[in-house]
Design a protein around this motif. Structure first.
Motif, mmCIF file in Angstrom:
data_model
loop_
_atom_site.group_PDB
_atom_site.id
_atom_site.type_symbol
_atom_site.label_atom_id
_atom_site.label_comp_id
_atom_site.label_asym_id
_atom_site.label_seq_id
_atom_site.Cartn_x
_atom_site.Cartn_y
_atom_site.Cartn_z
ATOM 1 N N LEU A 209 35.430 -9.798 6.393
ATOM 2 C CA LEU A 209 34.497 -8.308 6.684
ATOM 3 C C LEU A 209 34.270 -7.270 6.527
ATOM 4 O O LEU A 209 34.717 -6.760 7.438
ATOM 5 C CB LEU A 209 33.032 -9.335 6.842
ATOM 6 C CG LEU A 209 31.527 -8.410 7.232
ATOM 7 C CD1 LEU A 209 30.825 -9.342 6.233
ATOM 8 C CD2 LEU A 209 30.386 -9.204 8.219
ATOM 9 N N PRO A 210 34.391 -6.512 6.039
ATOM 10 C CA PRO A 210 34.239 -4.954 5.399
ATOM 11 C C PRO A 210 32.884 -4.636 6.363
ATOM 12 O O PRO A 210 31.651 -4.994 6.154
ATOM 13 C CB PRO A 210 34.380 -4.081 4.343
ATOM 14 C CG PRO A 210 34.563 -5.192 3.898
ATOM 15 C CD PRO A 210 34.651 -6.458 4.345
ATOM 16 N N ILE A 211 32.603 -3.405 7.859
ATOM 17 C CA ILE A 211 31.710 -4.533 8.166
ATOM 18 C C ILE A 211 30.563 -3.116 7.835
ATOM 19 O O ILE A 211 30.719 -1.839 8.342
ATOM 20 C CB ILE A 211 31.635 -4.038 9.830
ATOM 21 C CG1 ILE A 211 32.390 -5.587 10.352
ATOM 22 C CG2 ILE A 211 30.518 -3.540 10.932
ATOM 23 C CD1 ILE A 211 33.362 -5.240 11.654
ATOM 24 N N GLN A 212 29.856 -3.573 6.968
ATOM 25 C CA GLN A 212 28.069 -1.893 7.036
ATOM 26 C C GLN A 212 27.844 -1.763 7.736
ATOM 27 O O GLN A 212 27.283 -0.973 7.366
ATOM 28 C CB GLN A 212 27.687 -2.846 5.260
ATOM 29 C CG GLN A 212 28.488 -3.454 4.224
ATOM 30 C CD GLN A 212 28.788 -2.523 3.381
ATOM 31 O OE1 GLN A 212 28.323 -1.160 3.896
ATOM 32 N NE2 GLN A 212 29.443 -3.351 2.600
ATOM 33 N N SER A 213 27.034 -2.889 9.428
ATOM 34 C CA SER A 213 26.388 -2.505 10.014
ATOM 35 C C SER A 213 26.744 -3.128 10.769
ATOM 36 O O SER A 213 26.872 -4.465 10.617
ATOM 37 C CB SER A 213 25.196 -2.260 9.722
ATOM 38 O OG SER A 213 24.209 -2.578 11.461
ATOM 39 N N ASP A 234 34.766 -2.115 22.027
ATOM 40 C CA ASP A 234 34.315 -0.636 22.919
ATOM 41 C C ASP A 234 34.169 0.257 21.604
ATOM 42 O O ASP A 234 33.954 0.913 21.192
ATOM 43 C CB ASP A 234 35.329 -0.606 23.792
ATOM 44 C CG ASP A 234 35.202 -1.846 24.390
ATOM 45 O OD1 ASP A 234 34.056 -1.631 25.034
ATOM 46 O OD2 ASP A 234 35.981 -2.002 25.341
ATOM 47 N N ARG A 235 35.611 0.285 20.750
ATOM 48 C CA ARG A 235 35.623 0.607 19.187
ATOM 49 C C ARG A 235 34.430 0.967 18.615
ATOM 50 O O ARG A 235 34.168 1.961 17.936
ATOM 51 C CB ARG A 235 37.146 0.151 18.556
ATOM 52 C CG ARG A 235 38.364 0.561 18.763
ATOM 53 C CD ARG A 235 39.015 0.175 18.447
ATOM 54 N NE ARG A 235 39.502 1.656 17.030
ATOM 55 C CZ ARG A 235 40.503 0.827 16.216
ATOM 56 N NH1 ARG A 235 41.125 0.046 16.208
ATOM 57 N NH2 ARG A 235 40.537 1.826 15.004
ATOM 58 N N PHE A 236 33.551 0.211 18.077
ATOM 59 C CA PHE A 236 32.211 0.309 18.154
ATOM 60 C C PHE A 236 31.869 0.563 17.961
ATOM 61 O O PHE A 236 30.331 1.671 18.182
ATOM 62 C CB PHE A 236 31.705 -0.889 16.847
ATOM 63 C CG PHE A 236 31.822 -0.794 15.482
ATOM 64 C CD1 PHE A 236 31.950 -0.674 14.278
ATOM 65 C CD2 PHE A 236 33.244 -2.252 15.312
ATOM 66 C CE1 PHE A 236 32.337 -0.462 13.133
ATOM 67 C CE2 PHE A 236 33.931 -2.841 14.323
ATOM 68 C CZ PHE A 236 33.156 -1.434 13.007
ATOM 69 N N ALA A 237 31.173 1.057 19.567
ATOM 70 C CA ALA A 237 30.187 1.910 20.377
ATOM 71 C C ALA A 237 30.901 3.196 20.637
ATOM 72 O O ALA A 237 29.665 3.730 20.537
ATOM 73 C CB ALA A 237 30.600 1.257 22.103
ATOM 74 N N ALA A 238 31.882 3.545 20.145
ATOM 75 C CA ALA A 238 32.738 4.982 20.491
ATOM 76 C C ALA A 238 31.846 5.732 18.930
ATOM 77 O O ALA A 238 31.835 6.560 18.931
ATOM 78 C CB ALA A 238 33.828 5.240 21.062
ATOM 79 N N ALA A 239 32.533 5.142 18.274
ATOM 80 C CA ALA A 239 32.637 5.051 16.774
ATOM 81 C C ALA A 239 30.776 5.305 16.112
ATOM 82 O O ALA A 239 30.985 6.412 15.627
ATOM 83 C CB ALA A 239 33.059 4.010 15.641
ATOM 84 N N LEU A 248 35.563 3.792 10.962
ATOM 85 C CA LEU A 248 36.360 3.075 11.657
ATOM 86 C C LEU A 248 36.264 1.335 11.017
ATOM 87 O O LEU A 248 37.759 0.448 11.040
ATOM 88 C CB LEU A 248 35.716 2.725 13.267
ATOM 89 C CG LEU A 248 36.201 1.588 14.449
ATOM 90 C CD1 LEU A 248 37.263 2.096 13.699
ATOM 91 C CD2 LEU A 248 35.398 1.598 15.626
ATOM 92 N N SER A 249 34.784 1.031 10.548
ATOM 93 C CA SER A 249 35.245 -0.531 9.605
ATOM 94 C C SER A 249 36.004 0.116 8.620
ATOM 95 O O SER A 249 37.068 -1.597 8.561
ATOM 96 C CB SER A 249 33.681 -0.412 8.868
ATOM 97 O OG SER A 249 33.953 -1.338 7.978
ATOM 98 N N VAL A 250 36.383 0.656 8.217
ATOM 99 C CA VAL A 250 37.321 0.752 6.778
ATOM 100 C C VAL A 250 39.056 0.775 7.810
ATOM 101 O O VAL A 250 39.688 -0.100 6.977
ATOM 102 C CB VAL A 250 37.375 1.781 6.016
ATOM 103 C CG1 VAL A 250 39.011 1.788 5.223
ATOM 104 C CG2 VAL A 250 36.145 1.802 5.061
ATOM 105 N N GLU A 251 39.227 0.995 8.646
ATOM 106 C CA GLU A 251 40.167 1.462 9.476
ATOM 107 C C GLU A 251 40.562 0.081 10.168
ATOM 108 O O GLU A 251 41.947 -0.712 9.867
ATOM 109 C CB GLU A 251 40.045 2.377 10.572
ATOM 110 C CG GLU A 251 41.788 2.533 11.495
ATOM 111 C CD GLU A 251 41.187 3.192 12.824
ATOM 112 O OE1 GLU A 251 41.923 3.395 13.520
ATOM 113 O OE2 GLU A 251 40.582 4.504 12.556
#
Length: 296
Positions: A209-213, A234-239, A248-251
């Protein structure tokens, strides 16, 4: 007709496949066809079209499956469920797919209709995905795929129960299984080991799942039982705070796929949500787009 098989044409890159859902509005229809047009050049091994909860998109799914196959020349696997249909009605749907030249079906129990407390088999319908797979196997005209859960299904006691249920599905005739999405490669790898220990030889295809949201993905994960690691939170909160959610989703997605490939995974199935950009970007990171360009 020779049936397509799962294989890797080039050991340096995976065989990819994509999931779409049928449109219910004019705007959604444009988005679906734009997505198919954008991803078709990546030469997927197959694409699949979902089936709405409670069978709500039955005709829309059929129309999308046949249109994609006819207009884009892709190998299309139609989702089919047991929900809210008699055996006769389901067999009629199977026949319409066969007449339309469809050779693959993703056989699922299906989600209950919105608002229902849980799955209730139709009194005259198939009671489970195993029964549906058995009927498709007796028909003999289709390659049969099924679903799999690398983490416990919300209705399952534990992962071993899911693995043993998957064994019943593959014994019934499913030749491959597409998993629910997950966040860490080790989740799939442990599941693969458990399947091997139970004697499952069918091909296991990780669902990606590539995260769109992140907000939407987080809610979806909680509904389907996918565990969210603290480091992902944590990484999505910062991104999100930095306006880098898509990057970040792609990474993260590309890192996940690369780790799976390093462990011998040859097939990746992307849940596109009818939006192609992130899937395209991840595939490019994996060498899929570059391989196509260099071969031109």
């Amino acid at each position: 007709m020779t049936r397509p098989t799962d294989h890797t044409p080039d050991a340096t890159r995976p065989t990819v496949s994509f999931e779409f859902f049928p449109p219910q509005t004019l705007e959604a229809s444009f988005r679906l066809w734009e997505t198919v047009q954008a991803l078709a050049p990546l030469k997927p091994g197959f694409v699949s079209v979902t089936y709405g909860a409670g069978g709500t998109t039955r005709k829309l799914t059929h129309d999308a499956v046949t249109t994609i196959g006819k207009n884009y020349g892709l190998n299309v696997a139609a989702h089919l469920t047991c929900v809210d249909a008699t055996r006769a009605e389901t067999l009629e749907i199977i026949e319409t797919y066969a007449q339309a030249g469809v050779t693959e079906i993703v056989a699922l129990r299906g989600d209950p209709p919105k608002g229902a407390a849980g799955f209730q088999a139709h009194p005259e319908g198939f009671a489970s995905s195993v029964e549906l797979i058995e009927a498709l196997a007796r028909d003999g005209r289709f390659t049969i795929r099924c679903g799999a859960y690398p983490e416990p299904h919300p209705e399952a006691a534990d992962t071993l129960a899911d693995v043993r249920w998957l064994k019943r599905k593959t014994d019934a005739g499913a030749s491959s299984a597409i998993t629910q999405f997950f966040f860490e490669a080790e989740t799939f790898l442990r599941f693969r080991d458990a399947c091997a220990a139970e004697g499952i030889s069918a091909r296991l295809i990780p669902g990606i799942l590539p995260i769109q949201s992140w907000k939407g993905a987080r809610a979806f994960a909680q509904r389907c039982g996918a565990q969210i690691p603290a480091w992902v939170e944590d990484r999505f909160a910062a991104a999100i705070a930095d306006g880098r959610e898509q990057e970040l989703s792609v990474e993260i997605c590309a890192e996940l796929c690369s780790r799976l490939m390093a462990e011998g995974v040859e097939d990746l199935h992307f849940y596109t949500l009818n939006r192609p950009q992130l899937t395209q970007a991840v595939c490019a990171r994996l060498g899929v787009a570059a391989a196509l360009v260099s071969a031109a």
